[in-house]
Design a protein around this motif. Structure first.
Motif, mmCIF file in Angstrom:
data_model
loop_
_atom_site.group_PDB
_atom_site.id
_atom_site.type_symbol
_atom_site.label_atom_id
_atom_site.label_comp_id
_atom_site.label_asym_id
_atom_site.label_seq_id
_atom_site.Cartn_x
_atom_site.Cartn_y
_atom_site.Cartn_z
ATOM 1 N N LEU A 139 9.479 35.409 11.927
ATOM 2 C CA LEU A 139 10.672 35.258 12.756
ATOM 3 C C LEU A 139 10.491 35.962 14.093
ATOM 4 N N GLU A 140 9.919 37.153 14.069
ATOM 5 C CA GLU A 140 9.726 37.911 15.308
ATOM 6 C C GLU A 140 8.684 37.247 16.210
ATOM 7 N N SER A 141 7.719 36.542 15.616
ATOM 8 C CA SER A 141 6.690 35.885 16.429
ATOM 9 C C SER A 141 7.247 34.716 17.238
ATOM 10 N N LEU A 142 8.438 34.242 16.904
ATOM 11 C CA LEU A 142 9.049 33.166 17.672
ATOM 12 C C LEU A 142 9.325 33.589 19.109
ATOM 13 N N LYS A 143 9.508 34.872 19.315
ATOM 14 C CA LYS A 143 9.739 35.390 20.665
ATOM 15 C C LYS A 143 8.581 35.024 21.590
ATOM 16 N N LYS A 191 14.937 38.713 29.391
ATOM 17 C CA LYS A 191 14.134 38.422 28.216
ATOM 18 C C LYS A 191 14.972 38.664 26.966
ATOM 19 N N PRO A 192 14.815 37.800 25.969
ATOM 20 C CA PRO A 192 15.642 37.946 24.773
ATOM 21 C C PRO A 192 15.337 39.233 24.034
ATOM 22 N N SER A 193 16.386 39.897 23.641
ATOM 23 C CA SER A 193 16.215 41.115 22.855
ATOM 24 C C SER A 193 15.573 40.780 21.525
ATOM 25 N N LEU A 194 14.755 41.700 21.030
ATOM 26 C CA LEU A 194 14.105 41.486 19.749
ATOM 27 C C LEU A 194 15.126 41.351 18.633
ATOM 28 N N ASP A 195 16.317 41.899 18.824
ATOM 29 C CA ASP A 195 17.360 41.808 17.796
ATOM 30 C C ASP A 195 17.708 40.358 17.486
ATOM 31 N N TYR A 196 17.549 39.474 18.479
ATOM 32 C CA TYR A 196 17.868 38.066 18.267
ATOM 33 C C TYR A 196 16.970 37.462 17.194
ATOM 34 N N TYR A 197 15.790 37.969 17.061
ATOM 35 C CA TYR A 197 14.820 37.414 16.126
ATOM 36 C C TYR A 197 14.758 38.202 14.822
ATOM 37 N N ARG A 198 15.852 38.753 14.432
ATOM 38 C CA ARG A 198 15.914 39.456 13.158
ATOM 39 C C ARG A 198 17.126 38.993 12.369
ATOM 40 N N HIS A 199 16.945 38.887 11.043
ATOM 41 C CA HIS A 199 18.084 38.567 10.183
ATOM 42 C C HIS A 199 18.843 39.859 9.877
ATOM 43 N N ASN A 200 19.383 40.472 10.900
ATOM 44 C CA ASN A 200 20.038 41.761 10.675
ATOM 45 C C ASN A 200 21.541 41.672 10.874
ATOM 46 N N CYS A 201 22.069 40.466 10.813
ATOM 47 C CA CYS A 201 23.513 40.326 10.927
ATOM 48 C C CYS A 201 24.029 39.466 9.782
ATOM 49 N N ASN A 202 25.267 39.642 9.446
ATOM 50 C CA ASN A 202 25.873 38.903 8.341
ATOM 51 C C ASN A 202 26.337 37.548 8.851
#
Length: 409
Positions: free
Chosen positions: A71-75, A97-108
């Motif tokens: 998922l993070e490699s999509l950045k 530049k998109p924050s790395l947080d966008y590429y993490r499943h860290n939200c509900n």
């Protein structure tokens, strides 16, 4: 009596003595062969159409989710695709530049239990990395489906879940029966709330969707009346409390009239033994106002909860066997199985087949407040068409990133 006459009379009697046994033997063989053929078709019907007509090539990863590292490699894919976009913004000293947080499943995410089924009518699998960037952060569970096999280099770099409906049906347009993808997806029996069916060229503004996970929803629908040779399209006039049915102009009615009537005939026969089919016909008569009326509408985006899986599989099998066009089969099936009329998705589809059809930026921002826009081809982005890259990099992706973060709870 002349010997020649006696010879021919004896031959004649012998011939007719043999005819009866030969006739009986032929009849017995015909019965045996017919029984075998009937048994074969019954067995095939029981197994389901997609198991014997089209090969099913499956690559399924655990629960349709990809690992966090992927998922993070999509950045990297996003930054490479939209390099000019970032360079232009940085020249104005605005770091976007998109924050790395966008590429993490860290939200509900509200979609964590819903599977996104992305379907290809033709094998443009090179756009999968872009689709991953657009939807994977909000939809952890994604299943791809299309014709033919997926190239191994795609599976090498992206460990995604993919199923195939083989090749497009002969003598029909590409993807004419792509609803088979949802039939196969349901047959996997995965632990999901339901499937969002999404064409690969549909721009999905999921943040505008008030998501009813227990109900079916689809694009707007019309009603076709096939009781006469010339098809009419019907609407109900509440003021006059009557149906208004002018002659239909939609071309697919004429092209698929025979297939639709054949499918309706099969439904009527099967309604004697199948409660699902019996309820289907009852719903169609009640909602459409008469016999021999079916629905039509766009079949590029719709949602079916998992609780309707068995009903969808049974009915889609019948429509597929009769090769009913997807924009007739899908709306009709959804009306058949839904507890109430499907929710209508607000969206914009371009019917104009001029050059404007493939220029989505021309229609922006008219459709950004809707749930979907169609078509929005991603192939030109891969080919680095400047107008398409502008639309994708400067309009679509920033909007997706912003709303993905805002929808995190």
């Amino acid at each position: 009596m002349d010997w020649r006459m006696r010879y021919y009379m004896r031959k004649y009697k012998m011939k007719h003595k043999l005819q009866l046994p030969i006739l009986l033997l032929g009849t017995i063989m015909l019965i045996l062969v017919s029984k075998k053929v009937l048994t074969f078709f019954k067995a095939d019907a029981h197994r389901g159409h997609f198991n014997h007509i089209h090969p099913r090539k499956v690559n399924i990863i655990m629960n349709l989710e990809i690992p966090q590292s992927q998922l993070e490699s999509l950045k990297t894919v996003y930054e490479y695709t939209c390099a000019e976009h970032f360079e232009k913004k940085l020249n104005y000293r605005i770091k976007t530049k998109p924050s790395l947080d966008y590429y993490r499943h860290n939200c509900n995410s509200q979609y964590k239990d819903v599977a996104l089924l992305i379907v290809f009518n033709t094998a443009h699998y090179e756009v999968i990395p872009l689709l991953e960037n657009m939807y994977r952060p909000s939809f952890p569970k994604i299943l791809y489906c299309g014709p033919e096999e997926i190239p191994q280099n795609i599976l090498k770099w992206f460990n995604i879940s993919f199923i195939s409906y083989g090749k497009s049906t002969e003598h029909h347009p590409d993807g004419a029966a792509n609803y088979e993808c949802l039939t196969m997806a349901f047959s996997l029996r995965l632990n999901v709330t339901g499937y969002i069916f999404l064409g690969d060229d549909v721009m999905f503004y999921f943040w505008n969707l008030n998501f009813p996970k227990n109900d079916i929803w689809s694009s707007p629908q019309s009603i076709g009346d096939l009781s006469r040779r010339i098809t009419k399209e019907c609407t109900y006039n509440r003021g006059l409390k009557d149906w208004f049915c002018p002659v239909a102009k939609w071309p697919w009615w004429a092209d698929y009239r025979f297939e639709i009537l054949e499918a309706l005939g099969s439904l009527k026969d099967l309604s004697k033994v199948s409660p699902v089919v019996q309820e289907c016909l009852g719903n169609l008569i009640y909602r459409n106002g008469a016999h021999n009326r079916v629905n039509r509408g766009y079949a590029d985006i719709y949602f079916v909860p998992i609780r309707y899986a068995n009903e969808f599989i049974e009915l889609s099998t019948i429509f597929w066997q009769h090769r009913v066009w997807l924009e007739i089969a899908v709306p009709t099936i959804l009306n058949c199985i839904a507890d109430r009329r499907p929710h209508v998705l607000p969206g914009k589809s371009i019917d104009d087949y001029s050059e404007l059809r493939n220029q989505p930026w021309v229609h922006y921002p008219d459709h950004m407040d809707k749930v979907f826009f169609h078509p929005a081809k991603l192939g030109p982005v891969i080919d680095q068409s400047q107008d398409h890259m502008y639309y994708f990099c400067d309009i679509v992706m920033p909007e997706i990133i912003k709303n993905t973060k805002e929808n995190c709870i």
